[in-house]
Design a protein around this motif. Structure first.
Motif, mmCIF file in Angstrom:
data_model
loop_
_atom_site.group_PDB
_atom_site.id
_atom_site.type_symbol
_atom_site.label_atom_id
_atom_site.label_comp_id
_atom_site.label_asym_id
_atom_site.label_seq_id
_atom_site.Cartn_x
_atom_site.Cartn_y
_atom_site.Cartn_z
ATOM 1 N N ASP A 62 -61.648 -47.298 -139.512
ATOM 2 C CA ASP A 62 -60.436 -47.709 -139.515
ATOM 3 C C ASP A 62 -59.582 -46.790 -138.340
ATOM 4 N N TRP B 49 -61.532 -35.708 -140.436
ATOM 5 C CA TRP B 49 -62.453 -36.661 -140.425
ATOM 6 C C TRP B 49 -63.406 -36.919 -139.250
ATOM 7 N N ARG C 275 -63.213 -45.581 -143.619
ATOM 8 C CA ARG C 275 -62.063 -44.967 -143.124
ATOM 9 C C ARG C 275 -62.225 -44.411 -141.787
#
Lengths: 480, 303
Positions: A287, A98, A284
Motif C-alpha cells: 500500500d 517499513w 501495508r
C-alpha cells in the motif's frame, strides 16, 4: 520478564531462519529456471558473436537509426537502477521503519540493472575492442565521457551501498554454516568469510558501519540523480527534434524513479511469493509503495505534458514533423497507448485503495515497467528517423526501423542475465537485511515496552491519587 | 479400444496436416516460379586515370508498382569479340542495385572501331532474364591549361582513335568544364558546356572566384556525359587558380571538438566526481578498519 525475553529471542530466531531458509535449498524448480535462463543467455551470446563477426549490419540498425533497441534498453535499465536510491536511500534517510524488509531487493535491483545497463552501449558498438580508446583518448568535453564517468561512479557507489548492510548478514551466514561436507558448502563458507571481512559485531565495528552507511545513503542520492541527468544529456545536447529540450534531465529522472519503484514492487511481490515472506512483506508495504508510485506517476505525467505540450504549442518545422508522426502518424498507436495505458490507467488504479493490494499493484507495475521500456524506444527511435536533412538516396528500409531477431535475442539475453544474477544472489545471500529486520523488531519491542511501562505508571499514579482523595472513585477537582 | 482410437485419430490428424503442408509447399513452389521483371541500365565510364568501367544498375518493381533497386542480383558482363559474346565477369548488385566491372585490358573493337559491352541477368531465381548493351568508340579527352595563364583558359581536345592508332579530331562533341570538390564534381559555372570545333577543341575561361586549398590549387575537370558515340569520358588537371583557403585559428571556440576542454568544465567535473570518489575512499578506509578490528578481536580471543 524472562518469558518476554524468551519470546523476543524466539522471534529473532524465526526471522533468521526465515531469511536464511531460501539459501539452503536449490529446489528442482530453481534448477529448471536457471537452465531456461542459461539457454536464453547462450542463444543471445551466439547472436552477439554473430554480430561481432559480421558487424552491426546483421541488426536492423542502419545509418539513420544507429541507436535502436540496445540504447533504448540501456536507458531503461539505468532508469530501473534508480529503485535502490529511492526505496533504500531516501526511505533510510527519512527513517521510515517499513523500509526494512525491502531495502535489500531494491539495492540488488539497482546494482544488477546498472551492471547490464552498462553493457548495452558496448553491445551497440561495432568494434567493442576499441572501448579502451574512449578512456585513453577520452575528451572531457563529450557528454559520452561524462556518462562513462557517472555510470562507473554510480556502479561503484551502488556496489558499496549494497555491500555495507550485507556485512553483518554475511557474518551470520558464516557462523551458521558449520558443516561444510560438500565442495559447494566449502565455497559458500569461503565466500561468506571473505564478505564478512572479519565482522565480530563489536561496538566499534557497528559504529564504523553505521557511519559508513549514513554517508553512503547521503552521497548515493545526488550520484543517482546525476547519472540519469547525464544519460539525458547524451540526447539533449544533440541538436535534434524531440531531444533538443531543457526539461530532459528532470524528465529522465522522474521516468527513472517511476519505473524503478515499480520494478522494486515487482521484486517484492516475486520474493514474497517465492520465499514465503508474507509475514515480513505485508499488504501495508504494498500500500505504501503503491502511494509512492502514484505520486511519482503524477510527477512523471506532468513532465510528460511538459515534454510534448510545449513543443506542440509551437510546432516548429522539424519538431512538428516528429510530433505529427507521434500524435497521428506511424507511431501514434504506440504513443497514445503509452500515455493512456501506462500513465493515466496506473494513476486511476493506484488512486483506489483496492488497486494498491499486492496482486493488483503487481499487475499495474508490470504495465508501468513494460510501458517505461517502450517509452525509451519512443524517445530514441522516432527522433533518429526525423533528421534535419531529409532521408534521401538510400534504400527504402533505411527510413524505418524495427529491431530484428539479433537485437531481440541479445536484449533478451541481457534481461535473462539480470534474472540469473538475482536468482543466484537470492540463493546465496538472504534477500532481506536480517539485522535490519531484527533491529526493527527490537525497536518495536522497545516501543511496546515503553507504552506498557507508561500505562502501568499512569495506572499506579491514578491508584495513588485515588487513595489520597478518599474512596478513590470520586473525580479529582482541580483547584481554580 | 481407447488406444486404438487415439492412434487412429492421431494418424488422421498427421495425414491431414501432411496434406496441408504438401499443398502449401506446392503453392510456395508455384509462387517462387513466377519471377519478377528486372530492367538493366548500363553505363560506360572512361576516367582521368584512363581506367574503363561499366556500371549496370538493376531495378525492379515492388508490390505497389514502384521502382526499387534489385539487391544481390547476379549480373554477367560480356564483350563482343568476333561477333561472339565473351564472358568477362559476373558480379552481384549492391544495395543501390549496382554491379560494376573494371576492364583490365583494351576492349575488342569491331570493323567500325566500336566495342560492345553486354550486361545480362541469366537464370536468376527471382528475376526473368534481361539484358542491356552499349556500343561506343574509344576516345581521348585531353586537357590543356597553363597554370600561369592570367586569363585562366582551359582547352579540352577530343580525338577518337583511328585504325592506325592516330587521333582524329571530333567535331561537335559537348564538353562540360567542372571543378573537383570534396564530395563530387561541381559545374565551373552556369554556362559550362562548350562544343568542340573542327580541331576537336573546346576552350573555356575558368572563373576566378572558386575557392581552392591552402595553396589555392584546384582540380579542373573536363567531361563528356552520356555521349552517344563515346559514353562518359573525363579528364582532370591541377592549377593554382583557386582562392587560397585561409584557415581560421579558432572558428568554433566552444565546440566539443576543440582540442582542449575549457578550464571551468574540467574544474566542475573534477570537483563533482572527485568529491564523490573521496567519499568512496573514506568508506573503503572504514571497511579496512572494520576488517582490522575483526582480526584484533580474533587474536585476543585466541590469546
Amino acid at each position: 520478564m524472562v518469558n518476554e525475553k524468551y519470546n523476543l529471542k524466539n522471534e529473532i530466531e524465526t526471522v533468521r531462519e526465515d531469511c536464511l531458509k531460501p539459501t539452503r535449498r536449490w529446489g528442482r524448480s530453481t534448477r529448471i529456471w536457471i537452465g531456461c535462463l542459461l539457454i536464453v543467455i547462450s542463444w543471445g551470446l551466439y547472436c552477439y558473436i554473430h554480430q561481432l563477426r559480421a558487424g552491426l549490419g546483421v541488426t536492423a540498425m542502419r545509418n539513420y537509426v544507429s541507436w535502436g533497441l540496445y540504447i533504448s534498453t540501456f536507458v531503461f535499465f539505468i532508469g530501473i537502477s534508480h529503485s535502490g536510491t529511492l526505496v533504500s536511500a531516501i526511505l533510510r534517510i527519512t527513517k521510515q521503519e517499513w523500509r526494512r524488509p525491502i531495502t535489500r531487493s531494491a539495492e540488488l535491483l539497482t546494482w544488477v540493472s546498472l551492471l547490464f545497463g552498462g553493457i548495452m552501449p558496448i553491445i551497440d558498438l561495432g568494434r567493442p575492442d576499441r572501448i579502451a580508446n574512449l578512456v585513453i583518448f577520452g575528451r572531457i568535453q563529450s557528454p559520452l565521457m561524462w556518462d562513462i564517468i557517472s555510470i562507473c561512479t554510480y556502479f561503484v557507489g551502488s556496489s558499496v551501498f549494497l555491500f555495507l548492510p550485507m556485512i553483518p548478514d554475511m557474518a551470520l551466514c558464516r557462523d551458521r554454516l558449520s558443516v561444510c561436507d560438500t565442495r559447494f558448502k566449502k565455497f559458500r563458507k569461503w565466500l561468506y568469510t571473505k564478505m564478512a571481512i572479519g565482522w565480530k559485531g563489536t561496538k566499534s565495528q557497528w559504529h564504523r558501519l553505521e557511519k559508513s552507511m549514513t554517508i553512503m545513503t547521503i552521497i548515493i542520492i545526488p550520484v543517482a540523480v546525476s547519472v540519469h541527468t547525464v544519460v539525458s544529456y547524451i540526447f539533449a545536447m544533440t541538436l535534434r527534434p524531440g531531444w533538443n529540450s531543457t526539461v530532459f534531465g528532470p524528465y529522465f529522472v522522474a521516468g527513472a524513479l517511476y519505473s524503478g519503484s515499480a520494478g522494486v514492487i515487482l521484486g517484492m511481490a516475486a520474493f514474497r511469493k517465492l520465499y514465503h515472506l508474507e509475514k515480513y512483506i505485508t499488504p501495508r508495504h504494498f500500500d505504501l509503495m503503491g502511494r509512492l508510485v502514484l505520486a511519482l506517476t503524477l510527477i512523471y505525467a506532468y513532465l510528460n505534458l511538459n515534454e510534448y505540450w510545449i513543443p506542440a504549442y509551437k510546432m516548429a518545422t522539424a519538431e512538428g514533423h516528429l510530433l505529427r508522426d507521434l500524435f497521428s502518424g506511424s507511431y501514434s498507436t504506440v504513443f497514445w497507448t503509452l500515455q493512456f495505458g501506462t500513465v493515466l490507467l496506473p494513476i486511476i488504479i493506484l488512486s483506489i485503495p483496492k488497486g494498491r493490494r499486492p496482486l493488483m499493484l503487481a499487475i499495474t507495475c508490470i504495465i508501468i515497467v513494460a510501458g517505461a521500456w517502450v517509452k525509451r524506444y519512443i524517445i530514441v527511435v522516432p527522433t533518429l528517423l526525423h533528421p534535419f536533412m531529409p532521408i534521401q538516396e538510400v534504400p527504402n528500409d533505411w527510413s524505418s526501423y524495427f529491431p530484428n531477431y539479433v537485437e531481440f535475442s541479445i536484449t533478451a539475453a541481457c534481461l535473462a542475465g539480470i534474472f540469473l544474477v538475482i536468482t543466484l544472489f537470492s540463493k546465496l545471500f538472504p534477500m532481506m537485511a536480517v539485522w535490519e529486520v531484527e533491529e526493527g523488531i527490537l525497536i518495536e519491542h522497545d516501543k511496546q515496552a515503553a507504552i506498557e511501562l507508561r500505562l502501568k505508571r499512569e495506572a499506579e499514579e491514578a491508584k495513588t491519587n485515588g487513595e489520597h482523595s478518599g474512596t478513590g472513585t470520586e473525580p479529582i477537582v482541580q483547584p481554580t | 479400444m481407447k488406444i486404438n482410437s487415439i492412434i487412429r485419430k492421431t494418424s488422421f490428424t498427421i495425414a491431414i496436416t501432411g496434406l496441408f503442408c504438401g499443398i502449401s509447399a506446392a503453392q510456395d513452389q508455384l509462387q517462387s516460379q513466377s519471377k519478377s521483371e528486372a530492367t538493366i541500365e548500363l553505363s560506360y565510364y572512361k576516367k582521368a586515370d584512363m581506367s574503363k568501367t561499366a556500371v549496370a544498375v538493376v531495378k525492379t518493381k515492388d508490390k505497389e508498382g514502384k521502382f526499387v533497386f534489385a539487391k544481390n542480383t547476379r549480373v554477367n558482363f560480356y564483350v563482343m569479340h568476333d561477333k561472339e559474346q565473351q564472358l568477362l565477369k559476373n558480379t552481384n548488385t549492391d544495395y543501390k542495385g549496382q554491379a560494376l566491372i573494371v576492364f583490365q585490358k583494351d576492349l575488342p573493337l569491331d570493323d567500325s572501331l566500336y566495342f560492345t559491352i553486354v550486361a545480362k541477368i541469366e537464370n536468376d531465381n527471382l528475376y526473368e532474364d534481361a539484358q542491356e548493351q552499349v556500343h561506343y568508340k574509344d576516345v581521348n579527352l585531353g586537357i590543356n591549361l597553363n597554370p600561369q595563364d592570367t586569363a585562366r583558359l582551359v582547352t579540352a581536345k577530343v580525338t577518337e582513335i583511328g585504325k592506325d592508332g592516330k587521333g582524329i579530331p571530333v567535331k561537335g562533341a559537348e564538353v562540360k568544364f567542372c571543378v573537383q570538390r570534396l564530395f563530387g564534381i561541381m559545374p565551373a559555372s552556369d554556362d559550362n558546356t562548350v562544343t568542340t570545333d573542327e580541331k576537336g577543341e573546346a576552350s573555356f575561361a575558368f572563373p576566378k572566384n572558386i575557392p581552392g586549398d591552402t595553396a589555392g590549387v584546384i582540380t579542373v575537370a573536363a567531361r563528356m556525359e552520356d555521349n552517344e558515340q563515346f559514353g562518359n569520358v573525363e579528364n582532370k588537371a591541377n592549377a593554382s587558380w583557386g582562392i587560397a583557403l585561409v584557415k581560421e585559428k579558432n572558428p568554433f571556440p566552444r565546440a566539443l571538438w576543440e582540442p582542449y576542454a575549457p578550464v571551468p568544465l574540467i574544474l566542475t567535473v573534477s570537483i563533482l566526481f572527485g568529491g564523490v570518489w573521496c567519499v568512496y575512499f573514506f568508506i573503503f578506509f572504514q571497511l579496512r578498519k572494520i576488517k582490522k578490528e575483526g582480526q584484533i578481536t580474533i587474536n585476543n580471543s585466541t590469546l
